[in-house]
Design a protein around this motif. Structure first.
Motif, PDB file in Angstrom:
ATOM      1  N   PRO A   1       0.818  -1.232   0.000  1.00 14.02           N
ATOM      2  CA  PRO A   1       0.000   0.000   0.000  1.00 14.02           C
ATOM      3  C   PRO A   1       0.842   1.268   0.000  1.00 14.02           C
ATOM      4  O   PRO A   1       0.477   2.256  -0.641  1.00 14.02           O
ATOM      5  CB  PRO A   1      -0.816  -0.121   1.299  1.00 14.02           C
ATOM      6  N   PHE A   2       1.958   1.249   0.715  1.00 13.94           N
ATOM      7  CA  PHE A   2       2.802   2.442   0.749  1.00 13.94           C
ATOM      8  C   PHE A   2       3.357   2.747  -0.643  1.00 13.94           C
ATOM      9  O   PHE A   2       3.417   3.904  -1.066  1.00 13.94           O
ATOM     10  CB  PHE A   2       3.947   2.221   1.737  1.00 13.94           C
ATOM     11  N   GLY A   3       3.753   1.704  -1.376  1.00 18.24           N
ATOM     12  CA  GLY A   3       4.229   1.899  -2.749  1.00 18.24           C
ATOM     13  C   GLY A   3       3.146   2.487  -3.638  1.00 18.24           C
ATOM     14  O   GLY A   3       3.413   3.388  -4.453  1.00 18.24           O
ATOM     15  N   ASN A   4       1.906   1.990  -3.478  1.00 21.41           N
ATOM     16  CA  ASN A   4       0.794   2.522  -4.283  1.00 21.41           C
ATOM     17  C   ASN A   4       0.536   4.002  -3.970  1.00 21.41           C
ATOM     18  O   ASN A   4       0.236   4.793  -4.869  1.00 21.41           O
ATOM     19  CB  ASN A   4      -0.475   1.709  -4.013  1.00 21.41           C
ATOM     20  N   THR A   5       0.641   4.368  -2.683  1.00 23.77           N
ATOM     21  CA  THR A   5       0.438   5.769  -2.311  1.00 23.77           C
ATOM     22  C   THR A   5       1.561   6.658  -2.836  1.00 23.77           C
ATOM     23  O   THR A   5       1.318   7.787  -3.259  1.00 23.77           O
ATOM     24  CB  THR A   5       0.332   5.886  -0.771  1.00 23.77           C
ATOM     25  N   ILE A   6       2.780   6.147  -2.796  1.00 20.19           N
ATOM     26  CA  ILE A   6       3.908   6.937  -3.309  1.00 20.19           C
ATOM     27  C   ILE A   6       3.693   7.276  -4.782  1.00 20.19           C
ATOM     28  O   ILE A   6       4.006   8.387  -5.231  1.00 20.19           O
ATOM     29  CB  ILE A   6       5.229   6.150  -3.124  1.00 20.19           C
ATOM     30  N   VAL A   7       3.139   6.324  -5.541  1.00 24.46           N
ATOM     31  CA  VAL A   7       2.857   6.592  -6.962  1.00 24.46           C
ATOM     32  C   VAL A   7       1.878   7.759  -7.101  1.00 24.46           C
ATOM     33  O   VAL A   7       2.071   8.670  -7.918  1.00 24.46           O
ATOM     34  CB  VAL A   7       2.297   5.326  -7.651  1.00 24.46           C
ATOM     35  N   LEU A   8       0.806   7.740  -6.289  1.00 22.71           N
ATOM     36  CA  LEU A   8      -0.170   8.840  -6.342  1.00 22.71           C
ATOM     37  C   LEU A   8       0.487  10.174  -5.972  1.00 22.71           C
ATOM     38  O   LEU A   8       0.221  11.203  -6.599  1.00 22.71           O
ATOM     39  CB  LEU A   8      -1.334   8.569  -5.386  1.00 22.71           C
ATOM     40  N   VAL A   9       1.332  10.146  -4.943  1.00 21.89           N
ATOM     41  CA  VAL A   9       1.984  11.379  -4.506  1.00 21.89           C
ATOM     42  C   VAL A   9       2.905  11.916  -5.602  1.00 21.89           C
ATOM     43  O   VAL A   9       2.945  13.135  -5.850  1.00 21.89           O
ATOM     44  CB  VAL A   9       2.764  11.129  -3.199  1.00 21.89           C
ATOM     45  N   ILE A  10       3.639  11.025  -6.271  1.00 19.45           N
ATOM     46  CA  ILE A  10       4.539  11.474  -7.346  1.00 19.45           C
ATOM     47  C   ILE A  10       3.733  12.102  -8.492  1.00 19.45           C
ATOM     48  O   ILE A  10       4.084  13.167  -9.013  1.00 19.45           O
ATOM     49  CB  ILE A  10       5.387  10.295  -7.865  1.00 19.45           C
ATOM     50  N   ILE A  11       2.626  11.441  -8.876  1.00 21.52           N
ATOM     51  CA  ILE A  11       1.781  11.994  -9.945  1.00 21.52           C
ATOM     52  C   ILE A  11       1.256  13.379  -9.546  1.00 21.52           C
ATOM     53  O   ILE A  11       1.292  14.330 -10.343  1.00 21.52           O
ATOM     54  CB  ILE A  11       0.601  11.045 -10.248  1.00 21.52           C
ATOM     55  N   SER A  12       0.786  13.492  -8.321  1.00 22.33           N
ATOM     56  CA  SER A  12       0.232  14.779  -7.883  1.00 22.33           C
ATOM     57  C   SER A  12       1.317  15.842  -7.747  1.00 22.33           C
ATOM     58  O   SER A  12       1.068  17.016  -8.035  1.00 22.33           O
ATOM     59  CB  SER A  12      -0.513  14.609  -6.558  1.00 22.33           C
ATOM     60  N   LEU A  13       2.522  15.453  -7.341  1.00 17.19           N
ATOM     61  CA  LEU A  13       3.617  16.418  -7.261  1.00 17.19           C
ATOM     62  C   LEU A  13       3.982  16.959  -8.638  1.00 17.19           C
ATOM     63  O   LEU A  13       4.214  18.164  -8.808  1.00 17.19           O
ATOM     64  CB  LEU A  13       4.844  15.764  -6.618  1.00 17.19           C
ATOM     65  N   VAL A  14       4.040  16.063  -9.621  1.00 18.08           N
ATOM     66  CA  VAL A  14       4.384  16.491 -10.989  1.00 18.08           C
ATOM     67  C   VAL A  14       3.308  17.431 -11.542  1.00 18.08           C
ATOM     68  O   VAL A  14       3.613  18.530 -12.031  1.00 18.08           O
ATOM     69  CB  VAL A  14       4.554  15.258 -11.906  1.00 18.08           C
TER      70      VAL A  14
END
Length: 318
Positions: free
Chosen positions: A99-112
């Motif tokens: 789950p942490f990996g999945n959230t990191i993906v969302l955070v990276i997309i939102s940061l970009v």
């Protein structure tokens, strides 16, 4: 410089210790104790067998003195042991990993998305204050910053997902099934998560660009014949980015907190949804672990932002 870094690391360790202690004490102050809450199950719960409570307390080590539990918990944390999840009967670190990996993906997309769109909107609005662009973009940023994240998430799911069918309205595809399908499902949750970030970044960028444009040295450069685009590239943009970097670090913590509702709306199996399920299931070791990891990520990100800020502005020494 090294002394300042060591000081910041020391403050970070003290802050993490404070978070760990607060979470530990808070979970042990609940009426009836953690074992009774776990056995009650869902909200509202009911009466529980005292013998069952005593057996669970013995199994979890909750029958020992609170100070002894606290010391054991701290020692285990130093070793990297966050305890075992009650619901999943597995180490908390293993339960959190995917789950942490999945959230990191969302955070990276939102940061970009947030960085590109927010800085672009703020730069345009700040360079042409009072223009139509400024009024329209400032209005959009105000709407984005004042709208709750879960409302934006529901709107995007209904409009882009169900009405236009451009993206899946909810759900998840494992990375093993292809990175394209994985990112296709991740785009809408990431976009929903980015709104608050890009709105705050856009407003700060606009204000910062306006302030730097009015500095004497910028007006002197313009008076000496430097063109507007060259003055912006050489003198305005880099100096205007200092407060933007600081706000970005603070917003990362807000973004992690927002994942709880956004992942719930899109049924995205991230750490926010895991935290919500852990709270509903009274899985307090998992709640402890996730809160501590959130705090560590927030403190580390702010530490990195501090270092980056010193790089961008060497005048900052304190």
């Amino acid at each position: 410089m090294i002394r300042q870094i060591l000081t910041r690391v020391g403050l970070g360790v003290v802050t993490i210790w404070g978070v760990v202690t607060t979470v530990f004490v808070a979970l042990h102050l609940v009426p009836g104790g953690p074992a009774a809450i776990i056995l009650q199950g869902g909200a509202g719960g009911g009466g529980v067998n005292p013998a069952a409570v005593a057996a669970l307390e013995e199994e979890l080590g909750l029958d020992r003195p609170l100070v002894e539990q606290y010391v054991v918990y701290l020692v285990d944390l130093v070793k990297g042991d966050l305890g075992n999840s009650i619901r999943y009967s597995a180490p908390v670190s293993e339960v959190m990993a995917a789950p942490f990996g999945n959230t990191i993906v969302l955070v990276i997309i939102s940061l970009v998305i947030g960085s590109v769109v927010g800085i672009a909107f703020g730069t345009i609005a700040g360079n042409w204050p009072g223009s139509v662009f400024d009024r329209v973009l400032s209005g959009l940023l105000s709407v984005a910053v004042s709208t709750p994240g879960f409302v934006i998430a529901i709107f995007l799911s209904l409009f882009l997902g169900i009405t236009l069918r451009w993206f899946p309205p909810l759900g998840f595809t494992p990375l093993e099934d292809g990175i394209g399908a994985f990112l296709w499902h991740a785009f809408l949750p990431g976009l929903a998560l980015s709104f608050g970030f890009l709105a705050m970044l856009g407003r700060v960028t606009r204000t910062s660009v306006l302030a730097v444009r009015r500095e004497d040295w910028v007006r002197t450069a313009r008076g000496m014949g430097l063109s507007r685009p060259r003055a912006f590239r050489r003198h305005i943009f880099r100096n205007a980015m200092n407060p933007v970097v600081t706000v970005s670090g603070l917003q990362l913590g807000m973004m992690l907190g927002a994942t709880v509702l956004v992942e719930q709306v899109f049924n995205w199996p991230g750490v926010g949804l895991t935290l919500l399920n852990a709270i509903n299931g009274r899985d307090y070791p998992l709640v402890q672990g996730i809160v501590i990891v959130f705090a560590v990520v927030f403190i580390v990100s702010n530490f990195v932002v501090d270092l980056l800020y010193r790089f961008l502005d060497p005048r900052v020494k304190g």
